[in-house]
Design a protein around this motif. Structure first.
Motif, PDB file in Angstrom:
ATOM      1  N   ALA A  76       0.811  -1.222   0.000  1.00 20.44           N
ATOM      2  CA  ALA A  76       0.000   0.000   0.000  1.00 20.44           C
ATOM      3  C   ALA A  76       0.842   1.270   0.000  1.00 20.44           C
ATOM      4  N   GLU A  77       1.909   1.311   0.792  1.00 19.25           N
ATOM      5  CA  GLU A  77       2.698   2.545   0.876  1.00 19.25           C
ATOM      6  C   GLU A  77       3.394   2.855  -0.440  1.00 19.25           C
ATOM      7  N   THR A  78       3.914   1.832  -1.092  1.00 24.62           N
ATOM      8  CA  THR A  78       4.530   2.046  -2.406  1.00 24.62           C
ATOM      9  C   THR A  78       3.500   2.525  -3.406  1.00 24.62           C
ATOM     10  N   CYS A  79       2.328   1.927  -3.384  1.00 21.23           N
ATOM     11  CA  CYS A  79       1.274   2.336  -4.312  1.00 21.23           C
ATOM     12  C   CYS A  79       0.833   3.777  -4.068  1.00 21.23           C
ATOM     13  N   LYS A  80       0.750   4.164  -2.798  1.00 18.12           N
ATOM     14  CA  LYS A  80       0.371   5.545  -2.467  1.00 18.12           C
ATOM     15  C   LYS A  80       1.404   6.542  -2.972  1.00 18.12           C
ATOM     16  N   ALA A  81       2.673   6.160  -2.910  1.00 17.32           N
ATOM     17  CA  ALA A  81       3.759   7.067  -3.297  1.00 17.32           C
ATOM     18  C   ALA A  81       3.968   7.121  -4.806  1.00 17.32           C
ATOM     19  N   THR A  82       3.368   6.197  -5.536  1.00 17.67           N
ATOM     20  CA  THR A  82       3.593   6.137  -6.986  1.00 17.67           C
ATOM     21  C   THR A  82       2.268   6.259  -7.735  1.00 17.67           C
ATOM     22  N   TRP A  83       1.565   5.178  -7.849  1.00 13.74           N
ATOM     23  CA  TRP A  83       0.332   5.172  -8.634  1.00 13.74           C
ATOM     24  C   TRP A  83      -0.651   6.262  -8.215  1.00 13.74           C
ATOM     25  N   LEU A  84      -0.870   6.423  -6.916  1.00 17.48           N
ATOM     26  CA  LEU A  84      -1.863   7.406  -6.473  1.00 17.48           C
ATOM     27  C   LEU A  84      -1.389   8.838  -6.663  1.00 17.48           C
ATOM     28  N   GLN A  85      -0.081   9.021  -6.830  1.00 17.26           N
ATOM     29  CA  GLN A  85       0.447  10.344  -7.164  1.00 17.26           C
ATOM     30  C   GLN A  85       0.384  10.596  -8.669  1.00 17.26           C
ATOM     31  N   HIS A  86       0.442   9.542  -9.447  1.00 22.37           N
ATOM     32  CA  HIS A  86       0.470   9.691 -10.901  1.00 22.37           C
ATOM     33  C   HIS A  86      -0.908   9.908 -11.507  1.00 22.37           C
ATOM     34  N   TYR A  87      -1.927   9.260 -10.919  1.00 21.93           N
ATOM     35  CA  TYR A  87      -3.267   9.260 -11.523  1.00 21.93           C
ATOM     36  C   TYR A  87      -4.266   9.956 -10.600  1.00 21.93           C
TER      37      TYR A  87
END
Length: 254
Positions: A209-220
């Protein structure tokens, strides 16, 4: 299940979904997840990469760009002008490459423990383990065990390793590591406003979850995150019914 030389098709519904597997997977190995898919509402196509599954021995560049070209060719072959994409792990980066190359054709993205568009940083020890996995079955087992939280039966780990070995060319497997770890095209997908669902396993130490928050959720800007309870990196194997339910609930809203 219908099949061609490059993909397998499941279902006959109006919603079209192209699925791209992870580093250890192939088109015919999405686990029990496929048994819970709605074949009346959806048509799913599971594509093999070059050097994997039905395409073993094909040769290739083994790059994200090549996977995206093949994915678009598969969609053309199926007669799909627009479609959604589901990508697991390495396939999570690949679906973003498809989006970067043909944004007008992609309705939505679903990433399952997905690699970001900027790749994955490794320390020296981690790179040594992952880069040895092309030749070393023990390294493959260690990686699968690690990324599922060191909590699953050895029988399952062995089956995953054996399936990977039987369905991937060593050359392709080695090259795809560099492709998903060291590629970067964040600037090409940053800010795309299509619907995006990101699914992270609660026991995944690397792409959680933390990696996804820092990447995908910042990109889209329209991305939402779902944390899958009792799953590590392989939700299609660990929590297949829950995974199918979450994905299809998201895609039905389109």
């Amino acid at each position: 299940m219908q099949a061609s030389d490059t993909y397998q098709v499941l279902g006959s519904g109006p919603r079209k979904v192209l699925c791209l597997n992870g580093w250890f997977g192939h088109a015919g190995n999405w686990g029990p997840f496929v048994d819970s898919l709605d074949r009346q509402a959806f048509t799913y196509a599971f594509m093999d990469y070059r050097g994997y599954g039905r395409r073993r021995g094909s040769g290739g560049e083994y790059t994200m760009a090549e996977i995206a070209r093949d994915a678009l060719a598969a969609a053309d072959s199926l007669g799909w002008e627009r479609f959604s994409l589901v990508g697991h792990s390495m396939g999570g980066m690949a679906v973003q490459q498809v989006l970067a190359d043909a944004p007008q054709r992609v309705q939505a993205l679903v990433g399952i423990s997905p690699v970001p568009a900027g790749g994955v940083p490794f320390d020296e020890q981690g790179w040594g383990l992952f880069s040895s996995a092309a030749k070393d079955a023990g390294a493959r087992r260690t990686i699968i065990d690690l990324t599922t939280g060191n909590r699953l039966t050895g029988t399952w780990l062995d089956a995953m390793v054996n399936n990977s070995l039987a369905n991937s060319d060593e050359e392709a497997f080695a090259a795809y590591l560099t492709a998903w770890a060291k590629s970067s095209f964040t600037e090409r997908i940053q800010g795309q406003a299509l619907p995006v669902l990101v699914i992270a396993g609660e026991h995944d130490p690397a792409l959680g979850a933390e990696t996804c928050k820092a990447t995908w959720l910042q990109h889209y800007p329209n991305a939402t995150l779902e944390v899958m309870a009792n799953a590590g990196h392989y939700a299609m194997e660990e929590t297949p019914v829950a995974l199918a339910s979450v994905i299809e609930a998201f895609l039905r809203k389109l």
